[in-house]
Design a protein around this motif. Structure first.
Motif, PDB file in Angstrom:
ATOM      1  N   GLY A 186     -52.765 -27.932  51.669  1.00  0.00           N
ATOM      2  CA  GLY A 186     -52.848 -29.503  51.534  1.00  0.00           C
ATOM      3  C   GLY A 186     -53.793 -30.569  51.635  1.00  0.00           C
ATOM      4  O   GLY A 186     -55.042 -30.122  52.372  1.00  0.00           O
ATOM      5  N   ALA A 187     -53.787 -31.827  51.057  1.00  0.00           N
ATOM      6  CA  ALA A 187     -54.844 -32.224  51.594  1.00  0.00           C
ATOM      7  C   ALA A 187     -54.140 -33.850  51.118  1.00  0.00           C
ATOM      8  O   ALA A 187     -52.900 -33.896  50.968  1.00  0.00           O
ATOM      9  CB  ALA A 187     -55.895 -32.496  50.474  1.00  0.00           C
ATOM     10  N   ALA A 188     -54.655 -34.634  51.614  1.00  0.00           N
ATOM     11  CA  ALA A 188     -54.391 -36.053  52.056  1.00  0.00           C
ATOM     12  C   ALA A 188     -55.550 -36.933  51.767  1.00  0.00           C
ATOM     13  O   ALA A 188     -56.543 -37.065  51.554  1.00  0.00           O
ATOM     14  CB  ALA A 188     -53.926 -36.212  53.456  1.00  0.00           C
ATOM     15  N   GLY A 189     -55.545 -38.468  51.044  1.00  0.00           N
ATOM     16  CA  GLY A 189     -56.569 -39.404  50.683  1.00  0.00           C
ATOM     17  C   GLY A 189     -56.561 -40.130  51.774  1.00  0.00           C
ATOM     18  O   GLY A 189     -55.825 -40.317  52.754  1.00  0.00           O
ATOM     19  N   CYS A 190     -57.249 -40.873  51.711  1.00  0.00           N
ATOM     20  CA  CYS A 190     -58.263 -41.634  52.672  1.00  0.00           C
ATOM     21  C   CYS A 190     -56.588 -42.135  52.534  1.00  0.00           C
ATOM     22  O   CYS A 190     -56.931 -42.645  54.322  1.00  0.00           O
ATOM     23  CB  CYS A 190     -59.360 -41.628  51.959  1.00  0.00           C
ATOM     24  SG  CYS A 190     -61.199 -41.106  52.521  1.00  0.00           S
ATOM     25  N   PRO A 191     -56.746 -42.737  52.437  1.00  0.00           N
ATOM     26  CA  PRO A 191     -56.280 -43.862  52.781  1.00  0.00           C
ATOM     27  C   PRO A 191     -55.153 -43.900  54.236  1.00  0.00           C
ATOM     28  O   PRO A 191     -54.104 -44.071  54.094  1.00  0.00           O
ATOM     29  CB  PRO A 191     -55.102 -44.934  51.144  1.00  0.00           C
ATOM     30  CG  PRO A 191     -55.763 -44.731  50.609  1.00  0.00           C
ATOM     31  CD  PRO A 191     -57.058 -43.042  51.182  1.00  0.00           C
ATOM     32  N   SER A 192     -54.307 -42.473  53.557  1.00  0.00           N
ATOM     33  CA  SER A 192     -53.224 -41.942  54.766  1.00  0.00           C
ATOM     34  C   SER A 192     -53.334 -41.689  56.151  1.00  0.00           C
ATOM     35  O   SER A 192     -52.519 -41.857  57.031  1.00  0.00           O
ATOM     36  CB  SER A 192     -53.135 -40.578  53.906  1.00  0.00           C
ATOM     37  OG  SER A 192     -52.526 -40.331  52.806  1.00  0.00           O
TER      38      SER A 192
END
Length: 326
Positions: free
Chosen positions: A197-203
């Protein structure tokens, strides 16, 4: 489990969410043997098909289980669409859930209900549990039997979404997971789901710039990793920009996530703290050096997770459409 909201659960939530003995007792393997004997293979086929269409399907389906079980229990309440928009998936904490995860469950439900013997007899909550297991297995992770027999909940509200945040420290993580009867080892093993999986930059962007006075970046981060992420997420970044939670083997369910933590390459602060805090470091080191130990702990923790907040026929139903109460 990324992009969670930090709030420690009060003891009251324990009494509301932890499954009563009568609910958990109904769960068993092969629950549908005489009702819909091929349900697991049908769901697996739907997961395979969606994974062939997009690599996001597997982590999205797995994450959906966590976001469901940690709110009202494993009752598919996260799937409900409310006409007044007061539902879980439109809470700020769940807005990052990927539509591909919902698509997997809806496709699997449609495939199951296409068999007249199975129609309206398999809960959406059970389909989520099966799909999450298959997402793990089809990504190279361990197979584990899934206990079944859940009923679907009828309620979904934005205000009920209380989840761990991306910058939670170890005490907060242990408090959140502990409220559901999960140990620190369970929590660390379940965090290993971030191997896909991945996470968006705001995270994680707060870790990259102006972290603290005289500390422009999070000191627990590998400097090379910071530089790499700053290229992915500049101060002004695209809304679509993201980074993999495990940049080493992002599509494979393995123990590389824990090896990354040893190198200061945990994407989220709540990931990296598992290694920087000496109270949890030994478990990270164990899982980093012994993939089977991680797999064993993960399957144990997933079994516990799946028993949270189980509904019965008395307080639940088998939804005909996962998106709406009957």
């Amino acid at each position: 489990m990324d992009n969670f909201h930090v709030t420690l659960l009060p003891l009251l939530l324990l009494s509301l969410v932890i499954s009563p003995p009568t609910a958990t007792a109904q769960l068993r393997q092969n629950y549908y043997a005489n009702i819909c004997p091929n349900v697991e293979s049908v769901v697996r086929g739907a997961v395979i098909q969606k994974m062939q269409q997009t690599p996001i399907a597997a982590p999205a389906a797995l994450r959906l289980l966590f976001h469901d079980c940690f709110v009202r229990g494993c009752d598919a309440s996260v799937m409900i669409i409310s006409p007044n928009a007061d539902d879980e998936w439109r809470s700020p904490e769940d807005m990052t859930l990927k539509p591909e995860g919902f698509d997997v469950i809806l496709a699997a439900k449609a495939a199951v209900d296409s068999n007249p013997q199975c129609r309206n007899k398999v809960s959406c909550a059970d389909i989520i549990a099966i799909a999450a297991r298959d997402a793990v297995v089809l990504s190279g992770g361990p197979f584990y039997p899934v206990e079944l027999g859940r009923y679907d909940g009828r309620i979904s509200t934005r205000s009920s979404v209380v989840l761990p945040h991306v910058d939670a420290n170890l005490d907060r993580l242990n408090a959140m997971f502990g409220a559901f009867g999960l140990t620190q080892t369970d929590m660390i093993a379940l965090s290993g789901a971030h191997t896909i999986g991945a996470a968006g930059c705001p995270s994680f962007i707060d870790r990259l710039y102006n972290y603290a006075p005289n500390r422009p970046t999070d000191p627990s981060m590998n400097p090379g990793f910071v530089f790499q992420l700053q290229r992915t997420c500049p101060r002004v970044f695209s809304p679509a920009a993201f980074a993999f939670l495990d940049g080493t083997t992002p599509a494979r369910f393995d123990n590389a996530y824990f090896q990354n933590l040893q190198r200061g390459m945990g994407l989220l602060a709540s990931d990296q703290v598992l290694f920087t805090d000496p109270r949890s470091r030994n478990t990270v080191n164990l899982f980093a050096g012994n993939q089977q130990a991680f797999f064993n702990a993960f399957t144990t923790a997933m079994g516990k997770l799946g028993r949270i907040g189980v509904k019965t026929a008395a307080n639940g139903e088998i939804r005909r459409d996962c998106r709406f109460p009957n």
